[in-house]
Design a protein around this motif. Sequence first.
Motif, PDB file in Angstrom:
ATOM      1  N   HIS A  10       0.974  -1.453   0.072  1.00  0.00           N
ATOM      2  CA  HIS A  10      -0.017   0.025   0.043  1.00  0.00           C
ATOM      3  C   HIS A  10       1.027   1.205  -0.007  1.00  0.00           C
ATOM      4  O   HIS A  10       2.062   1.152   0.068  1.00  0.00           O
ATOM      5  CB  HIS A  10      -0.989   0.083   1.165  1.00  0.00           C
TER       6      HIS A  10
ATOM      7  N   SER B 131       0.650   3.592   2.297  1.00  0.00           N
ATOM      8  CA  SER B 131       0.919   4.039   3.688  1.00  0.00           C
ATOM      9  C   SER B 131       2.225   3.872   4.179  1.00  0.00           C
ATOM     10  O   SER B 131       2.467   5.130   5.030  1.00  0.00           O
ATOM     11  CB  SER B 131      -0.160   3.151   4.599  1.00  0.00           C
TER      12      SER B 131
ATOM     13  N   ARG C 195       0.058  -6.646  -4.681  1.00  0.00           N
ATOM     14  CA  ARG C 195      -0.379  -7.776  -3.896  1.00  0.00           C
ATOM     15  C   ARG C 195      -0.572  -9.393  -4.459  1.00  0.00           C
ATOM     16  O   ARG C 195      -0.786  -9.323  -5.768  1.00  0.00           O
ATOM     17  CB  ARG C 195      -1.772  -7.376  -3.400  1.00  0.00           C
TER      18      ARG C 195
ATOM     19  N   GLU D 153      -6.194  -6.481  -9.270  1.00  0.00           N
ATOM     20  CA  GLU D 153      -5.178  -6.844 -10.233  1.00  0.00           C
ATOM     21  C   GLU D 153      -4.069  -7.075  -8.995  1.00  0.00           C
ATOM     22  O   GLU D 153      -4.073  -6.468  -7.953  1.00  0.00           O
ATOM     23  CB  GLU D 153      -4.711  -5.448 -10.810  1.00  0.00           C
TER      24      GLU D 153
ATOM     25  N   GLU E  71      -2.348 -11.782  -5.151  1.00  0.00           N
ATOM     26  CA  GLU E  71      -3.562 -12.282  -5.041  1.00  0.00           C
ATOM     27  C   GLU E  71      -4.087 -12.587  -6.398  1.00  0.00           C
ATOM     28  O   GLU E  71      -3.604 -12.069  -7.385  1.00  0.00           O
ATOM     29  CB  GLU E  71      -4.337 -11.397  -4.249  1.00  0.00           C
TER      30      GLU E  71
ATOM     31  N   VAL F 221      -4.999   3.765  12.102  1.00  0.00           N
ATOM     32  CA  VAL F 221      -5.912   4.905  12.471  1.00  0.00           C
ATOM     33  C   VAL F 221      -6.943   4.314  13.381  1.00  0.00           C
ATOM     34  O   VAL F 221      -7.212   3.231  13.600  1.00  0.00           O
ATOM     35  CB  VAL F 221      -6.869   5.172  11.219  1.00  0.00           C
TER      36      VAL F 221
HETATM   37  C1  YSA Z   1      -6.649   3.033   5.285  1.00  0.00           C
HETATM   38  C2  YSA Z   1      -6.687   4.031   6.246  1.00  0.00           C
HETATM   39  C3  YSA Z   1      -5.755   4.835   6.099  1.00  0.00           C
HETATM   40  O1  YSA Z   1      -5.554   5.867   7.016  1.00  0.00           O
HETATM   41  C4  YSA Z   1      -4.833   5.297   4.952  1.00  0.00           C
HETATM   42  C5  YSA Z   1      -4.910   4.365   4.247  1.00  0.00           C
HETATM   43  C6  YSA Z   1      -5.920   3.429   4.244  1.00  0.00           C
HETATM   44  C7  YSA Z   1      -5.904   2.231   2.938  1.00  0.00           C
HETATM   45  C8  YSA Z   1      -5.034   1.034   3.337  1.00  0.00           C
HETATM   46  N1  YSA Z   1      -3.777   1.470   3.229  1.00  0.00           N
HETATM   47  C9  YSA Z   1      -5.437  -0.268   2.359  1.00  0.00           C
HETATM   48  O2  YSA Z   1      -4.453  -0.373   1.624  1.00  0.00           O
HETATM   49  N2  YSA Z   1      -6.499  -0.507   2.450  1.00  0.00           N
HETATM   50  S1  YSA Z   1      -7.389  -1.534   1.372  1.00  0.00           S
HETATM   51  O3  YSA Z   1      -6.483  -2.766   1.451  1.00  0.00           O
HETATM   52  O4  YSA Z   1      -8.591  -1.911   1.395  1.00  0.00           O
HETATM   53  O5  YSA Z   1      -7.084  -0.998  -0.113  1.00  0.00           O
HETATM   54  C10 YSA Z   1      -7.470   0.217  -0.425  1.00  0.00           C
HETATM   55  C11 YSA Z   1      -8.298   0.389  -1.652  1.00  0.00           C
HETATM   56  O6  YSA Z   1      -7.311  -0.058  -2.833  1.00  0.00           O
HETATM   57  C12 YSA Z   1      -9.541  -0.539  -1.784  1.00  0.00           C
HETATM   58  O7  YSA Z   1     -10.699   0.130  -1.369  1.00  0.00           O
HETATM   59  C13 YSA Z   1      -9.475  -0.826  -3.457  1.00  0.00           C
HETATM   60  O8  YSA Z   1      -9.843   0.388  -4.052  1.00  0.00           O
HETATM   61  C14 YSA Z   1      -8.127  -0.755  -3.929  1.00  0.00           C
HETATM   62  N3  YSA Z   1      -7.443  -2.162  -3.990  1.00  0.00           N
HETATM   63  C15 YSA Z   1      -7.325  -2.823  -3.044  1.00  0.00           C
HETATM   64  N4  YSA Z   1      -6.719  -4.127  -3.629  1.00  0.00           N
HETATM   65  C16 YSA Z   1      -6.925  -4.090  -5.041  1.00  0.00           C
HETATM   66  C17 YSA Z   1      -7.540  -2.574  -4.956  1.00  0.00           C
HETATM   67  N5  YSA Z   1      -7.608  -2.260  -6.540  1.00  0.00           N
HETATM   68  C18 YSA Z   1      -6.938  -3.027  -7.395  1.00  0.00           C
HETATM   69  N6  YSA Z   1      -6.574  -4.491  -7.198  1.00  0.00           N
HETATM   70  C19 YSA Z   1      -6.425  -4.682  -6.070  1.00  0.00           C
HETATM   71  N7  YSA Z   1      -6.185  -5.954  -5.938  1.00  0.00           N
END
Ligand code: YSA
Length: 234
Positions: A74, A76, A100, A109, A102, A157
């Motif tokens: 991510h 972050s 990722r 993706e 997956e 958070v």
């Molecule tokens: C949450 C709170 C914070 O204060 C700051 C950041 C975050 C987000 C956290 N770091 C995170 O990665 N959350 S997540 O795993 O849910 O991914 C966030 C978003 O990325 C998802 O809602 C989706 O829009 C996108 N995402 C996740 N996996 C994906 C993807 N988009 C495409 N392909 C994937 N495999």
Amino acid sequence: MEQIEKGSLHPLTLVLEEIYSIFTKQGFSIATGPELEDEWHNFDALNVPKDHPARDMQDTFFIKDKPGFVMRTHTSPVQIRFMENHKPPFAIVVPGKVFRNESTDATHEMQFHQLEGLVVGEGITVEHMKATLLNFLQELFGKETELRLRPSFFPFVEPGFEVDVKIVKDGEEKWLELGGAGMVHPNVFDAVKYDTQKYSGFAFGFGVDRLANIKFGINDVRLEYQGDLRLNQF
Ligand code: YSA
């Protein structure tokens, strides 16, 4: 003479340019960080200890030849890198590619893009977060756009929220999940030696591919990484 078809910008580039314009107008700076990241920045400093089940939320590509390093899961970790080198107040957005391990489908993706946001200062509240996110989404998708926050858990958070957006297109309404957000956890501030009595902040992380797909009506995230020239239409 042979007619050569003109190229055009990729939908992700188009949506990112619009995102930069919306946030820089509001005084945000743009920050970046490395795609090959150490586990401390990707997990530990974000309040995700080694044995914590939250690490299972993100399927990680570990680097065989470089123990302790991962392809960042991510954006972050860039929060941590920025705070290590800057004092509040500040407001940043961080675009970047993440990875990722997956299986893929129309909404997932193995590589995709996220947009991180971080605002830290004195007296920052969840109201600032909500107003910033609503303004961003209305600028990107139009004034009718609505925001919904649902209680959720992210280790970095407290409180944490899932962020949904209501899109109205051709008279039809639809709620879509965009990502997460919340108030920065005190343990994260401790990791970068910020005074938790003095500072507060909010953060968010959205999927940029999802934003682009909503914006341009693309129905499969995998199309964005196949070099298909039909994407020219956007
Ligand atoms: C949450 C709170 C914070 O204060 C700051 C950041 C975050 C987000 C956290 N770091 C995170 O990665 N959350 S997540 O795993 O849910 O991914 C966030 C978003 O990325 C998802 O809602 C989706 O829009 C996108 N995402 C996740 N996996 C994906 C993807 N988009 C495409 N392909 C994937 N495999």
